[in-house]
Design a protein around this motif. Structure first.
Motif, mmCIF file in Angstrom:
data_model
loop_
_atom_site.group_PDB
_atom_site.id
_atom_site.type_symbol
_atom_site.label_atom_id
_atom_site.label_comp_id
_atom_site.label_asym_id
_atom_site.label_seq_id
_atom_site.Cartn_x
_atom_site.Cartn_y
_atom_site.Cartn_z
ATOM 1 N N UNK A 191 -25.372 -10.981 6.605
ATOM 2 C CA UNK A 191 -25.145 -11.854 7.770
ATOM 3 C C UNK A 191 -23.637 -12.226 7.911
ATOM 4 N N UNK A 192 -23.213 -11.661 9.254
ATOM 5 C CA UNK A 192 -21.845 -11.874 9.572
ATOM 6 C C UNK A 192 -21.447 -13.548 9.861
ATOM 7 N N UNK A 193 -20.449 -13.894 9.000
ATOM 8 C CA UNK A 193 -20.082 -15.389 9.197
ATOM 9 C C UNK A 193 -18.849 -15.465 9.816
ATOM 10 N N UNK A 194 -17.843 -14.900 9.619
ATOM 11 C CA UNK A 194 -16.558 -15.140 10.407
ATOM 12 C C UNK A 194 -15.914 -13.923 10.819
ATOM 13 N N UNK A 195 -15.157 -13.764 11.820
ATOM 14 C CA UNK A 195 -14.478 -12.565 12.040
ATOM 15 C C UNK A 195 -12.955 -12.791 12.469
ATOM 16 N N UNK A 196 -11.970 -12.456 11.557
ATOM 17 C CA UNK A 196 -10.485 -12.695 12.143
ATOM 18 C C UNK A 196 -9.807 -11.683 11.902
ATOM 19 N N UNK A 197 -8.622 -11.642 12.638
ATOM 20 C CA UNK A 197 -7.596 -10.301 12.322
ATOM 21 C C UNK A 197 -7.100 -10.468 11.057
ATOM 22 N N UNK A 198 -6.622 -9.290 10.599
ATOM 23 C CA UNK A 198 -6.149 -9.084 9.258
ATOM 24 C C UNK A 198 -4.627 -8.934 9.410
ATOM 25 N N UNK A 199 -3.666 -9.505 8.728
ATOM 26 C CA UNK A 199 -2.245 -9.693 8.681
ATOM 27 C C UNK A 199 -1.911 -8.512 8.245
ATOM 28 N N UNK A 200 -2.441 -7.450 7.324
ATOM 29 C CA UNK A 200 -1.906 -6.598 6.600
ATOM 30 C C UNK A 200 -2.455 -5.167 7.011
ATOM 31 N N UNK A 201 -3.380 -5.230 7.997
ATOM 32 C CA UNK A 201 -4.093 -3.945 8.123
ATOM 33 C C UNK A 201 -4.311 -3.833 9.742
ATOM 34 N N UNK A 202 -4.361 -2.941 10.245
ATOM 35 C CA UNK A 202 -4.653 -2.664 11.717
ATOM 36 C C UNK A 202 -6.341 -3.115 12.433
ATOM 37 N N UNK A 203 -7.299 -3.136 11.258
ATOM 38 C CA UNK A 203 -8.461 -3.314 11.581
ATOM 39 C C UNK A 203 -8.615 -4.840 11.327
ATOM 40 N N UNK A 204 -9.847 -5.554 12.211
ATOM 41 C CA UNK A 204 -10.026 -6.683 11.646
ATOM 42 C C UNK A 204 -11.000 -6.895 10.480
ATOM 43 N N UNK A 205 -11.248 -8.166 9.950
ATOM 44 C CA UNK A 205 -11.928 -8.540 8.925
ATOM 45 C C UNK A 205 -13.198 -9.038 9.420
ATOM 46 N N UNK A 206 -14.202 -8.990 8.633
ATOM 47 C CA UNK A 206 -15.533 -9.562 8.736
ATOM 48 C C UNK A 206 -16.255 -10.097 7.623
ATOM 49 N N UNK A 207 -16.313 -11.586 7.608
ATOM 50 C CA UNK A 207 -16.843 -12.183 6.216
ATOM 51 C C UNK A 207 -18.265 -11.816 6.411
ATOM 52 N N UNK A 208 -18.854 -11.316 5.439
ATOM 53 C CA UNK A 208 -20.222 -11.207 5.232
ATOM 54 C C UNK A 208 -20.997 -11.651 4.138
ATOM 55 N N UNK A 209 -22.296 -12.193 4.210
ATOM 56 C CA UNK A 209 -22.672 -12.852 2.821
ATOM 57 C C UNK A 209 -24.295 -12.595 2.927
ATOM 58 N N UNK A 210 -24.800 -12.366 1.665
ATOM 59 C CA UNK A 210 -26.049 -12.117 1.259
ATOM 60 C C UNK A 210 -26.615 -12.818 -0.038
ATOM 61 N N UNK A 211 -27.558 -13.554 -0.055
ATOM 62 C CA UNK A 211 -27.891 -14.292 -1.306
ATOM 63 C C UNK A 211 -26.706 -15.006 -1.723
ATOM 64 N N UNK A 212 -25.842 -14.963 -2.908
ATOM 65 C CA UNK A 212 -24.969 -15.798 -3.707
ATOM 66 C C UNK A 212 -23.720 -15.243 -3.520
ATOM 67 N N UNK A 213 -23.709 -13.873 -2.738
ATOM 68 C CA UNK A 213 -22.368 -13.054 -2.805
ATOM 69 C C UNK A 213 -21.628 -13.064 -1.380
ATOM 70 N N UNK A 214 -20.400 -13.139 -1.247
ATOM 71 C CA UNK A 214 -19.709 -13.148 -0.014
ATOM 72 C C UNK A 214 -18.511 -11.806 -0.380
ATOM 73 N N UNK A 215 -18.384 -11.149 1.071
ATOM 74 C CA UNK A 215 -17.427 -10.182 0.657
ATOM 75 C C UNK A 215 -16.870 -9.918 2.214
ATOM 76 N N UNK A 216 -15.529 -9.397 2.184
ATOM 77 C CA UNK A 216 -15.017 -8.957 3.159
ATOM 78 C C UNK A 216 -15.077 -7.326 3.610
ATOM 79 N N UNK A 217 -15.539 -7.004 5.041
ATOM 80 C CA UNK A 217 -15.802 -5.654 5.070
ATOM 81 C C UNK A 217 -14.961 -5.373 6.596
ATOM 82 N N UNK A 218 -14.841 -4.145 6.871
ATOM 83 C CA UNK A 218 -14.246 -3.758 8.424
ATOM 84 C C UNK A 218 -15.216 -3.963 9.271
ATOM 85 N N UNK A 219 -14.552 -4.631 10.297
ATOM 86 C CA UNK A 219 -15.244 -5.234 11.435
ATOM 87 C C UNK A 219 -15.419 -3.986 12.518
#
Lengths: 429, 298
Positions: free
Chosen positions: B114-142
């Motif tokens: 599930x997508x939880x947050x979306x915000x721009x990345x200060x170090x890359x050109x693509x945006x970041x999306x916070x994604x979570x399932x179960x007990x684990x969270x991670x950032x992926x390419x939006x």
């Protein structure tokens, strides 16, 4: 001598002869296979070999070569992992996630028992006292400490000067305890016996519980700023007969996420079940006071209030009804007041069951949320707009939140007075 | 002149003829050169577009494990590993934090996130999306049209009928129909996404060629890949970041560029510090072996 085309062409044939005698045309394309080289098919990429471990340093305690200990070597190692809760756990979905954790139905507003007490406690010069408390905390205090840098989202590149003033923690302490002092005197004017039965404890320590949720161990270490305790338990907001009829609603689901996503997973932990203030006569919690010394949203602050209330009541339920696994014989209740810089938030929690796994049960817990009761508007300076916006402005006082606070502090005060009179009469006999 | 030129070529060819080419181009003899820094790089400040990427290196966590917390990003300032100024047109800029981005694909059959947050990345050109399932969270390419509350699936199965492509889902290349737009593609199955991670980029599936699937990359090259390689459907977010120009010098200075010295201070070979490349030593190829013949006394 200039290289002309004639000369170049005349030598071209000579160069051709020489090149034809060589066999370099064949070599690069059909080079013989070297015996040392193995042909590798590209199915996997070569992994970088791990670096050889450097030699140990000469001194055993050299901090430059410090290697942290493994999990098995640290103290309190257990094979079964546990999820820890802290004051700094920030729920990403807010109150929705907390409601799923605590298996509680959500209602907005004040419960009926508390709504009846809103205008019953009188305070002379109410607005003047409230304004004094606000100005004391915001303006008149003489503390001068370096405040953190300020950033305004309307103009991100604007650089504010560093300011000296009152830190947030002190502001909240002054504001909240002035309010509670006014509230307690108003309640004591009507029910004077509450001064004997009630106590206020600052920074109680040692409050912890643990329980199982969906085959995973959770352990709570709860932190509270202050608590008002009383000699008798709070009467529940919904009596026992109406619990089943009112718990007919459904709890929302957060499917791919589990509510323990923000907890900290470790193998090193200690399980404890204790209430911090059990050695005095007034040992039942009446209201919990939390100060929001952070930059969270109001939703996240209310979620923290819910979970602390649940932890406090669980610890008490395990002591009064040891060995319980499902519905309680008598429901328990507690109130929480969240104080932020300009607003007050209230939560009222009632514990009916301890079985948090079954979401399709007949009996559920209840929660009432009342958020964002703004007392005054505080507008920070924005000097790029003009002279009017150079200083901070405090405007538009609103006393609704304070009246709700009087009602929460005065809840169950009449019961305590009648009980003490009964108690004194017994002693006389 | 022509004779000298002829001699040079002849000498080279003579040496080449007599010595085996395997000796000259053998890697074991050239390996001595790799330890030294040979090439004289010409640093040009590429005229970067807006929403640029700061120059520097990130600081990895001491554990080496994945975290969603912001970490420190150290700006280079135009300095080399030795600490000396190699490019004087880089310097300054705001402090910036860096997030670890996970471009690997999990090796499970199917998983919902599930997508939880979306915000721009200060170090890359693509945006970041916070994604979570179960007990684990991670950032992926939006991807382009991502919102909070979306549900994303990843699956490793290749059914006989191709799957209907939904934006954000991840499937192997053999399961997607021809004509889908795709990003974060693996080159070798199980390795992790490598291709099309920058803002606005995407690749197109053209056709199948025997055992392999042919893709068109953003550089208009065609590439044939294993059908087990994973990829996500859709275009990467922040596609118009190339087109926004700089507003002026102030914006560039406040972001991390420094001005070029003007014509009055133009440097020639006569002025300033003498910066020369380090000399390398090249191992000469082995001399040619002459065949020796001994005359018998007959």
């Amino acid at each position: 001598m200039r290289i002309t085309r004639q000369l170049f062409v005349s030598r071209k044939s000579r160069i051709k002869l020489l090149l034809d005698n060589l066999t370099y045309k064949d070599l690069p394309l059909n080079a013989p296979a070297l015996s040392d080289v193995d042909i590798v098919k590209v199915n996997e990429r070569k992994k970088h070999e791990e670096k050889q471990q450097s030699l140990p340093p000469e001194l055993a305690d050299d901090p430059r070569f410090y290697v942290p200990l493994k999990h098995e070597e640290r103290k309190n190692y257990r094979q079964v992992p546990a999820f820890l809760y802290n004051n700094k756990c920030r729920f990403i979905e807010g109150t929705k996630q907390a409601c799923v954790l605590t298996k509680s139905l959500r209602f907005d507003g004040l419960p009926e028992n508390v709504q009846q007490l809103v205008d019953k406690f009188e305070v002379p010069n109410e607005s003047r006292l409230v304004q004094k408390a606000i100005l004391k905390s915001q303006l008149w205090d003489s503390a001068k400490e370096l405040l953190p840098r300020r950033k305004d989202p309307e103009y991100p590149n604007f650089k504010f000067n560093r300011e000296y003033g009152i830190p947030l923690e002190k502001k909240l302490n002054m504001l909240s305890f002035d309010f509670f002092r006014i509230a307690e005197t108003a309640v004591a004017a009507k029910y004077p016996q509450t001064t004997k039965t009630r106590r206020m404890i600052f920074n109680p320590s040692g409050m912890a519980t643990f329980f199982k949720y969906n085959e995973s161990l959770l352990s709570f270490y709860v932190g509270i700023n202050a608590v008002i305790t009383s000699r008798s338990m709070l009467s529940p907001f919904v009596p026992e007969e109406q619990v089943e009829s009112k718990s007919s609603g459904s709890i929302p689901s957060i499917y791919p996420i589990s509510p323990t996503i923000d907890f900290f997973k470790t193998h090193n932990y200690n399980l404890k079940n204790s209430i911090g203030f059990s050695e005095i006569s007034s040992k039942f919690p009446h209201t919990l006071i939390l100060l929001n010394d952070n930059d969270w949203s109001e939703d996240e602050r209310q979620a923290r209030a819910l979970v602390t209330a649940m932890g406090v009541l669980l610890a008490q339920a395990k002591k009064t009804f040891p060995g319980i696994k499902a519905r309680l014989p008598a429901p328990m209740a507690v109130q929480v007041v969240n104080v932020s810089e300009t607003a007050l938030n209230f939560t009222y929690f009632q514990l009916n069951t301890v079985d948090f796994d079954n979401t399709e049960d007949n009996v559920k817990n209840f929660v009432w949320f009342d958020t964002n009761n703004v007392l005054f508007d505080k507008l920070m300076p924005q000097p790029w707009k003009g002279d009017e916006f150079k200083r901070t402005r405090i405007e538009s006082l609103d006393l609704d939140g304070f009246k709700k606070l009087l009602a929460t502090v005065g809840y169950c005060a009449d019961l305590e007075e009648s009980l003490t009179q009964f108690h004194d009469k017994l002693i006389e006999l | 002149m022509a004779a000298s030129m002829f001699k040079q070529t002849f000498c080279f060819l003579k040496n080449a003829a007599t010595s085996s080419f395997a000796n000259v181009f053998c890697s074991s003899e050239r390996s001595f050169t790799l330890y030294t820094y040979r090439a004289r790089r010409r640093f040009k400040t590429v005229r970067r577009r807006y929403n640029y990427v700061p120059m520097g290196r990130p600081e990895t966590p001491p554990d080496g494990k994945y975290t969603t917390e912001p970490l420190r990003f150290i700006r280079s300032g135009g300095r080399d590993l030795n600490g000396k100024v190699v490019n004087a047109k880089i310097g300054g800029g705001p402090k910036v934090s860096w997030f670890m981005r996970d471009s690997n694909y999990p090796e499970v059959g199917e998983r919902d996130e599930k997508v939880l947050r979306v915000h721009p990345d200060p170090v890359r050109t693509a945006h970041l999306a916070l994604v979570g399932s179960g007990n684990h969270k991670r950032y992926i390419i939006a991807h382009q049209n991502v919102k909070e509350g979306d549900v994303i699936t990843t699956s490793c199965q290749i059914p006989p009928i191709p799957v209907r492509a939904v934006e954000g889902n991840a499937h192997p290349l053999g399961a997607l129909p021809i004509g889908t737009i795709v990003h974060n593609i693996e080159k070798i199955p199980g390795e992790g996404g490598r291709i099309c991670k920058a803002g606005g980029s995407s690749a197109l599936i053209l056709r199948t060629l025997g055992d392999k699937v042919v893709l068109r990359l953003p550089s208009k090259h065609e590439m044939a890949l294993d059908p087990k390689c994973m990829a996500t459907v859709g275009q990467v977010s922040n596609s118009g970041h190339d087109a926004i120009p700089w507003k002026g010098v102030g914006e560039k200075m406040s972001s991390g560029y420094r001005p070029r010295t003007g014509w009055r201070h133009r440097k020639t070979g006569y002025h300033g510090r003498k910066i020369k490349p380090k000399r390398t030593f090249i191992v000469k190829p082995t001399p040619p072996k002459y065949e020796t013949f001994k005359l018998s006394g007959v």
